[in-house]
Scaffold this active site. Structure first.
Site, PDB file in Angstrom:
ATOM      1  CB  CYS A   1       5.070  -6.400  16.576  1.00 35.69           C
ATOM      2  SG  CYS A   1       6.347  -7.646  16.767  1.00 35.69           S
TER       3      CYS A   1
ATOM      4  CB  SER B   1       7.940  -8.598  12.903  1.00 33.64           C
ATOM      5  OG  SER B   1       8.429  -9.350  13.971  1.00 33.64           O
TER       6      SER B   1
ATOM      7  CG  HIS C   1      12.817  -6.068  11.669  1.00 29.93           C
ATOM      8  ND1 HIS C   1      13.899  -5.286  11.955  1.00 29.93           N
ATOM      9  CD2 HIS C   1      12.659  -6.896  12.731  1.00 29.93           C
ATOM     10  CE1 HIS C   1      14.377  -5.624  13.154  1.00 29.93           C
ATOM     11  NE2 HIS C   1      13.631  -6.593  13.645  1.00 29.93           N
TER      12      HIS C   1
ATOM     13  CG  HIS D   1       2.789  -9.649  13.178  1.00 30.31           C
ATOM     14  ND1 HIS D   1       3.425  -8.460  12.933  1.00 30.31           N
ATOM     15  CD2 HIS D   1       3.370 -10.182  14.269  1.00 30.31           C
ATOM     16  CE1 HIS D   1       4.368  -8.290  13.845  1.00 30.31           C
ATOM     17  NE2 HIS D   1       4.357  -9.307  14.673  1.00 30.31           N
TER      18      HIS D   1
ATOM     19  CB  CYS E   1       3.053 -11.115  18.124  1.00 34.87           C
ATOM     20  SG  CYS E   1       4.751 -11.213  17.515  1.00 34.87           S
TER      21      CYS E   1
END
Ligand SMILES: [Zn+2]
Ligand SMILES: [Zn+2]
Length: 367
Positions: A40, A42, A45, A61, A168
């Site tokens: 993902c 995130s 990032h 996650h 997610c």
């Protein structure tokens, strides 16, 4: 026990595969043998330094796995159960949990901030040094001791690789449409960003009966995915003014709902600027930690516009993820098309490079 895990060290931009030590599950904790970890944005990032997180940490996650062992007092799952980790643990008792917004629970926010578990510590170490957790779950580890309150039991016959995406990408996009915006049939929708979450905003808007779903992205490959997931129109934002192109497609009126699924102030502003009167812009993308966005006050007040955020699909994951399983089984939710690539854990950095290049809708790693 030992486990292979993808660790992000301070100052590093790539994940490094390490043999970490995983502690036995304590009271209320469950040792999960992870089957699949979702790749993902995130995590990316954090790797790029746009989003802060306590380091060194085992990232990941999104995922799914099989319960290996349970600690004292665990009641809802037992060894052999299939589970999806929820990256926002919720206490189940506070104002937000009982009010239907468990992602806003203080307990989950603390776990994300500290990188530790509610009982203290992380359950991970490398050569005797503590390794932090990410979102409490750290799905990029072969084994992970996760609090029972951050796990959802899923049906045994549901494919684990599809299930991983639900935790997610799918719930975040689905919930932004259904729970946050509450898109009505026939309305006009624009979606900025056609990545893993954006595609789920697109497919849910189509499912909700939107009259027009305009996907905006900078990459033609991602816009092709957008069409496959139900976008009726596409706009390449690198070719001319995206706001003008979206407005032109609606005959100048603007859209009823705009979703920002990129995480940048410029696209948040664009999502606001394409709204019709009474339009609602929903910010789903995770922006850089210190970013701000400026909004013109006249259309906000005089046109009854709404600018809102949506975390984790504004969802009740324990209810909504089971709905997603039903939707997939009814062939109304595209998960097979979403899962474009599978990498072994050892090649996780390649998976993130492909994600950054916009080549995949969603990829996963296996252990
Ligand atoms: Zn995610
Ligand atoms: Zn709570």
């Amino acid at each position: 026990m030992k486990a292979r895990a993808a660790v992000l060290f301070e100052g590093a931009r790539k994940l490094s595969i390490e043999q970490v030590d995983v502690a036995e599950p304590r009271a209320g904790e469950v040792l999960v043998h992870m089957a699949v970890g979702g790749v993902c944005h995130s995590d990316l990032h954090v790797m790029k330094g746009d989003l802060s997180a306590p380091l060194p940490a085992i990232l990941g996650h999104e995922g799914s796995g099989v319960v290996e062992a349970v600690g004292p007092g665990v009641r809802d799952v037992q060894p052999g159960d299939h589970v999806v980790p929820l990256w926002r643990l919720s206490c189940g008792e506070c104002e937000y949990c009982t009010g239907g917004r468990p992602a806003l629970c203080t307990a989950g926010i603390e776990i994300r901030r500290t990188g530790t578990l509610p009982a203290g510590g992380t359950g991970f170490s490398l050569k005797g040094k503590e390794i932090k957790r990410f979102g409490g779950v750290s799905t990029f580890s072969e084994y992970s001791a996760i609090p029972e309150k951050a796990l959802l039991k899923i049906p045994q016959d549901f494919p684990l690789d599809r299930a991983a995406l639900l935790g997610c990408a799918v719930i975040t996009g689905f919930g932004a449409v259904v729970n946050a915006a509450q898109v009505r049939a026939g309305s006009l929708v624009a979606v900025f960003g056609a990545g893993g979450v954006g595609l789920n905003v697109i497919q849910t808007a189509a499912l909700a009966g939107a009259g027009m779903v305009i996907a905006v992205d900078l990459k033609d490959g991602k816009l092709q995915y957008a069409r496959q997931f139900g976008a009726t129109h596409t706009v390449n934002g690198s070719q001319g003014n995206a706001v003008e192109q979206v407005r032109a497609l609606t005959g100048g009126r603007g859209v009823d709902y705009a979703f920002e699924v990129v995480g940048l102030p410029v696209t948040m502003r664009q999502a606001f600027d394409v709204l019709a009167r009474r339009g609602v812009a929903v910010v789903v993308g995770i922006g850089p930690t210190t970013a701000e966005v400026a909004i013109p006050v006249i259309p906000l007040a005089w046109e009854d516009r709404v600018l809102m955020g949506s975390l984790y699909g504004s969802a009740r994951p324990r209810i909504d993820i089971l709905k997603l399983i039903d939707l997939y089984r009814a062939k109304k939710l595209k998960l097979d098309e979403l899962l474009t690539r599978t990498y072994p854990l050892e090649r996780i950095n390649e998976a993130y490079e492909a994600l950054e290049r916009g080549e995949v809708a969603r990829s996963v790693v296996t252990f």
